[in-house]
Scaffold this active site. Structure first.
Site, mmCIF file in Angstrom:
data_model
loop_
_atom_site.group_PDB
_atom_site.id
_atom_site.type_symbol
_atom_site.label_atom_id
_atom_site.label_comp_id
_atom_site.label_asym_id
_atom_site.label_seq_id
_atom_site.Cartn_x
_atom_site.Cartn_y
_atom_site.Cartn_z
ATOM 1 N N TRP A 49 67.331 1.790 33.601
ATOM 2 C CA TRP A 49 67.674 0.491 34.208
ATOM 3 C C TRP A 49 67.892 0.643 35.701
ATOM 4 O O TRP A 49 67.495 -0.216 36.484
ATOM 5 C CB TRP A 49 68.875 -0.144 33.506
ATOM 6 C CG TRP A 49 68.586 -0.373 32.052
ATOM 7 C CD1 TRP A 49 69.156 0.253 30.987
ATOM 8 C CD2 TRP A 49 67.583 -1.257 31.502
ATOM 9 N NE1 TRP A 49 68.582 -0.191 29.815
ATOM 10 C CE2 TRP A 49 67.627 -1.114 30.093
ATOM 11 C CE3 TRP A 49 66.668 -2.146 32.059
ATOM 12 C CZ2 TRP A 49 66.786 -1.827 29.238
ATOM 13 C CZ3 TRP A 49 65.825 -2.861 31.208
ATOM 14 C CH2 TRP A 49 65.895 -2.696 29.819
ATOM 15 N N ASP A 58 75.539 -3.062 38.086
ATOM 16 C CA ASP A 58 74.995 -3.633 36.858
ATOM 17 C C ASP A 58 75.948 -3.244 35.719
ATOM 18 O O ASP A 58 76.023 -2.078 35.340
ATOM 19 C CB ASP A 58 73.593 -3.037 36.629
ATOM 20 C CG ASP A 58 72.977 -3.459 35.301
ATOM 21 O OD1 ASP A 58 73.614 -4.214 34.558
ATOM 22 O OD2 ASP A 58 71.834 -3.025 35.029
ATOM 23 N N LYS A 97 75.378 -7.882 25.162
ATOM 24 C CA LYS A 97 76.011 -6.738 24.487
ATOM 25 C C LYS A 97 77.477 -7.090 24.180
ATOM 26 O O LYS A 97 77.827 -7.310 23.042
ATOM 27 C CB LYS A 97 75.910 -5.476 25.341
ATOM 28 C CG LYS A 97 74.480 -4.916 25.397
ATOM 29 C CD LYS A 97 73.903 -5.098 26.740
ATOM 30 C CE LYS A 97 72.628 -4.425 27.105
ATOM 31 N NZ LYS A 97 71.576 -4.145 26.194
HETATM 32 C C1 LIG Z 1 72.287 -1.556 31.796
HETATM 33 C C2 LIG Z 1 71.213 -2.572 31.603
HETATM 34 N N1 LIG Z 1 70.720 -3.223 32.679
HETATM 35 C C3 LIG Z 1 69.753 -4.142 32.556
HETATM 36 C C4 LIG Z 1 69.204 -4.460 31.346
HETATM 37 C C5 LIG Z 1 68.108 -5.490 31.269
HETATM 38 O O1 LIG Z 1 68.647 -6.672 30.811
HETATM 39 P P1 LIG Z 1 67.760 -7.957 30.510
HETATM 40 O O2 LIG Z 1 66.957 -7.651 29.313
HETATM 41 O O3 LIG Z 1 68.824 -9.007 30.295
HETATM 42 O O4 LIG Z 1 66.913 -8.230 31.704
HETATM 43 C C6 LIG Z 1 69.687 -3.830 30.190
HETATM 44 C C7 LIG Z 1 69.141 -4.169 28.858
HETATM 45 O O5 LIG Z 1 69.435 -3.593 27.859
HETATM 46 C C8 LIG Z 1 70.703 -2.857 30.333
HETATM 47 O O6 LIG Z 1 71.180 -2.212 29.262
#
Ligand SMILES: Cc1ncc(COP(=O)(O)O)c(C=O)c1O
Length: 359
Positions: A102, A170, A194
């Site tokens: 991520w 994030d 989550k």
């Molecule tokens: C730490 C983290 N950041 C970003 C995301 C991406 O999120 P989204 O699918 O809402 O764009 C995730 C998805 O699991 C994640 O775990």
């Protein structure tokens, strides 16, 4: 019907009382004669929901008064792009810490907008730890980190001191998991799916001065200022999701708040990691001990065949969602807020049994 012990990484388990409340309110939302899915986002009923969800988030996270809250669509992934779009001009610098897939996606997006320095990375060791002793670039507009690495099972315990450089984070997979001092950050974002609610809404918490920033060379829809000025209702917001986030926050308050939630998550994580460590020849945690995540425990078994057998036998006991991310393999047990302690007890007793039978 027996509900499964749901170890999914996200979308993930939600508190049963929240699901029951949704069910009870579905057909006639609080006397409105229609469901929340059918009403205007400008109705008095939804305005009350939005206000209450914001007020509850402020209360639960103890958000200072110079911070604002937004609820946007587009997922956390859209924030990977919106952040550099709003806070970088060509040639300006930002520091990123690379602790997993991520973070890497956030870095990739940011590179289109500015001069991105990766000031810390655990990539060469398969993202098994959180880098320490970082040095930040003079003149960086912000530092970006991923608080919890959902795929690799690591989590920041203490966030770095970035001095006068704003810290952006994030928190998609660990928002609301423990008491956190919001004032360390200038901007937090988190996909809700989550710990905070269903997929489809992203929570932004940021110092007002950042959200007020003028940036007229990007599309109106991608400016934070647009959404701040319209109180997250510039366009139709994720109405149902915001309502459910509000219910989850009420549930957290009844649970005893984030201090109690942090203890609950620590208890579950201790039980799971102790079970891994007590069977060292059989289970191997993939994250270094001091970087282990409270939310996602990742581990391997002696072979991929045994991992498949583990997942299939677990599934027959209603232990669901234990397969590691497709890019990492192995096993991942996600233990978000709504996962009961008893689910981890059930999993760890299965783990002991499985190790004994298959060693
Ligand atoms: C730490 C983290 N950041 C970003 C995301 C991406 O999120 P989204 O699918 O809402 O764009 C995730 C998805 O699991 C994640 O775990």
């Amino acid at each position: 019907m027996e509900r499964k012990s749901n170890f999914n990484a996200g979308p993930a388990t939600l508190p049963l009382p929240v699901l029951e409340k949704i069910q009870a309110e579905m057909i006639d939302f609080r006397g409105a004669g229609m469901s929340i899915l059918e009403m205007s986002h400008r109705s008095k009923e939804f305005t009350a929901v939005l206000d209450n969800t914001k007020a509850s988030l402020r209360e639960v996270m103890d958000i200072p008064s110079d911070y604002e809250i937004l609820f946007l669509g587009g997922g956390a992934s859209q924030q990977f792009a919106m952040i550099p779009m709003n806070f970088l001009q060509t040639g300006q610098k930002a520091d990123y810490i690379s602790t997993g897939s991520w973070s890497q996606k956030a870095i990739k997006e940011a590179k289109a907008f500015g001069d991105i320095q990766v000031v810390g990375s655990s990539e060469d060791q398969n993202f098994s730890f959180i880098p320490q002793n970082l040095e930040f670039s003079p003149g960086a507009q912000y530092v970006h980190l991923t608080s919890n690495n959902t795929i690799f099972g690591t989590q920041w315990k203490n966030y770095p001191e970035t001095k006068n450089i704003p810290l952006f984070a994030d928190l998609s997979s660990d928002i609301l998991c423990r008491k956190t001092d919001v004032s360390q950050f200038s901007l937090i974002y988190a996909g809700a799916q989550k710990n905070a609610g269903p997929a489809g809404v992203t929570i932004i918490i940021a110092r007002r001065e950042f959200l007020e920033k003028d940036k007229n060379d990007i599309p109106i829809i991608f400016r934070y200022k647009t959404h701040l000025e319209k109180d997250s209702c510039y366009n139709t917001p994720p109405v149902f999701q915001i309502y459910v986030v509000g219910l989850v926050l009420e549930w957290i308050k009844e649970f005893g708040g984030l201090l109690k939630m942090g203890e609950h998550n620590q208890r579950k994580a201790d039980l799971l990691y102790n079970t891994i460590d007590e069977n060292p020849g059989f289970y191997k945690g993939t994250a270094e001990k001091e970087s282990r995540s409270l939310m996602n425990a990742t581990f391997r078994l002696p072979s991929e065949d045994l991992e498949s057998k583990f997942i299939s036998e677990a599934s027959s006991l209603n232990l669901h969602g234990l397969k590691g991310h497709r890019s990492a393999g192995g096993i991942r047990a996600s233990m978000y807020n709504a996962l009961p302690f008893e689910a981890v007890e059930k999993l760890t007793s299965f783990m002991k049994d499985f190790a004994q039978k298959n060693s």
